[in-house]
Design an enzyme around this catalytic site. Structure first.
Site, PDB file in Angstrom:
ATOM      1  N   ASP A   1       8.502   2.537   6.369  1.00 10.95           N
ATOM      2  CA  ASP A   1       9.271   3.074   5.225  1.00 10.95           C
ATOM      3  C   ASP A   1      10.312   2.094   4.696  1.00 10.95           C
ATOM      4  OD1 ASP A   1       7.930   5.527   5.623  1.00 10.95           O
ATOM      5  OD2 ASP A   1       9.383   6.082   7.159  1.00 10.95           O
TER       6      ASP A   1
ATOM      7  N   HIS B   1       2.998   4.954   0.622  1.00 11.20           N
ATOM      8  CA  HIS B   1       3.597   3.849  -0.137  1.00 11.20           C
ATOM      9  C   HIS B   1       4.001   4.351  -1.516  1.00 11.20           C
ATOM     10  CE1 HIS B   1       1.397   0.814   2.662  1.00 11.20           C
ATOM     11  NE2 HIS B   1       2.409   1.415   3.233  1.00 11.20           N
TER      12      HIS B   1
END
Ligand code: IMP
Length: 366
Positions: free
Chosen positions: A13, A41
């Site tokens: 992340d 994503h």
């Protein structure tokens, strides 16, 4: 032709998707080489938010840019269908025919997701069946995409234009092209050198590129990290912070999982972990993101080491951070200087880009 790798320099992340998307404009291919739909994503395109779980973060507005789902991935074909259908609505067969799937990738079966739900709560699994699918692969009972080439879902994907190929058929062409290899998760979640057993099951280091069969000379390996740290799921997180400060950063940074919506744990930047991630991951350049989120603080804390240092992966368990404080910043890039210098000094890797917002103009070369 340039070969660039972009990895996560922490626990996932870090904003890799957005970086890959920006960079992809000047490349021919974007290749995902590991993991599956556990990744999320996030990409902002023309003011619209997109989350790719399986599709590489390629900027499809660039004509001719293609993407490849490598054989090191574990692919949930139904999930792929959902993502490709969205692409199809935007650009029809022409766009979908720029998506290539390696027939040697393994598939995630329904039972894999069930096993995650039943058995893998303790690790904070995303329940996307990733660990069990890799276990089937290692246990020699996995199903590869070529085993299900006649299935309805593959037929539908082909009708939309998606190409199913063997690496041997495209390897030379990819070698002659410029390529971004897009990592999933982060080095600290790598099965081999992440904080086992609180890891994912794919390869998040540069080794994953080679595992897929891309034995190319690589020009650069970027590691992406935030100017603070986040983590989802269980396991040791030495620089974790709690209370109001944590809440403030979480809210300002929108720190909720792109795949699961879970609130992310928040910590100060952890340079002991980042240095480890660079060494173990093969990272030789850094990109730091989200400077806008910490803007306005008088001082910013940096974990520069642990008491007792880092000897190996077990050093992260119950580690006690040694902190240093540097001057905070406003909106001005000059204000980041002391922080960046400290990162470069401790980690020993140059920071090449920073970002202080989601716009293209916010990705700044330093
Ligand atoms: P799994 O891969 O879904 O089984 O999850 C294993 C561990 O890795 C859990 O702690 C997850 O929260 C974490 N994880 C998996 N994928 C990601 C990701 O893309 N970003 C951040 N954490 C992840």
């Amino acid at each position: 032709m340039k070969k660039t790798v972009i990895l996560g320099a922490a626990w996932g992340d870090e904003g890799k998707g957005r970086i890959v998307h920006s960079f992809s404009k000047s490349y021919d291919w974007v290749v995902r080489f590991s993991g599956g739909a556990n990744a999320g994503h996030t990409i902002w395109r023309d003011g619209v938010k997109y989350v790719h779980n399986l599709l590489p973060s390629f900027d499809w507005r660039v004509s001719g840019l293609r993407c490849y789902l490598g054989n090191g991935m574990v692919i949930d074909l139904e999930q792929l269908y959902i993502e490709v259908e969205k692409l199809y609505k935007v650009g029809g067969v022409e766009l979908c025919s720029r998506v290539y799937v390696d027939l040697e990738a393994f598939i995630v079966e329904c039972r894999h997701k069930e096993i995650d739900k039943e058995k893998n709560k303790w690790v904070g699994s995303t329940n996307r069946g990733i660990g069990p699918a890799y276990m089937s692969k290692v246990g020699r009972e996995g199903v590869r995409v070529y085993n299900v080439e006649d299935s309805e879902v593959v037929k539908k994907l082909k009708l939309m234009g998606v190409k199913f190929v063997y690496l041997m058929e495209v390897l030379e062409e990819i070698e002659r092209s410029s390529v971004i290899f897009e990592g999933a998760q982060g080095v600290m979640l790598d099965l081999g050198c992440g904080i086992y057993p609180y890891v994912s099951n794919g390869m998040s280091t540069v080794a994953g590129v080679y595992e897929n069969g891309f034995h190319f000379k690589l020009d650069e390996v970027y590691g992406v990290g935030k100017c603070y740290t986040t983590k989802v799921g269980s396991g040791s997180f030495p620089s974790e912070i709690f209370g109001d400060e944590m809440e403030r950063i979480r809210e300002r940074g929108g720190e909720y999982g792109a795949t699961t919506g879970r609130a992310r744990r928040i910590g100060w930047i952890d340079l002991a972990a980042m240095k480890y991630a660079c060494r173990r991951g093969g990272i030789n350049k850094l990109i730091l993101t989200k400077f806008d989120i910490l803007a306005g603080m008088d001082k910013v804390k940096i974990c520069v080491d642990y008491k007792g240092g880092v000897r190996g992966v077990n050093s992260f368990v119950d580690a006690e951070c040694i902190y240093k404080e540097v001057r905070g910043w406003g909106e001005d890039v000059e204000g980041y200087k002391e922080f960046i210098e400290e990162v470069e000094k401790v980690v020993g890797v140059r920071v090449e880009y920073i970002s202080n917002g989601i716009g293209e103009e916010n990705l700044i070369k330093v």
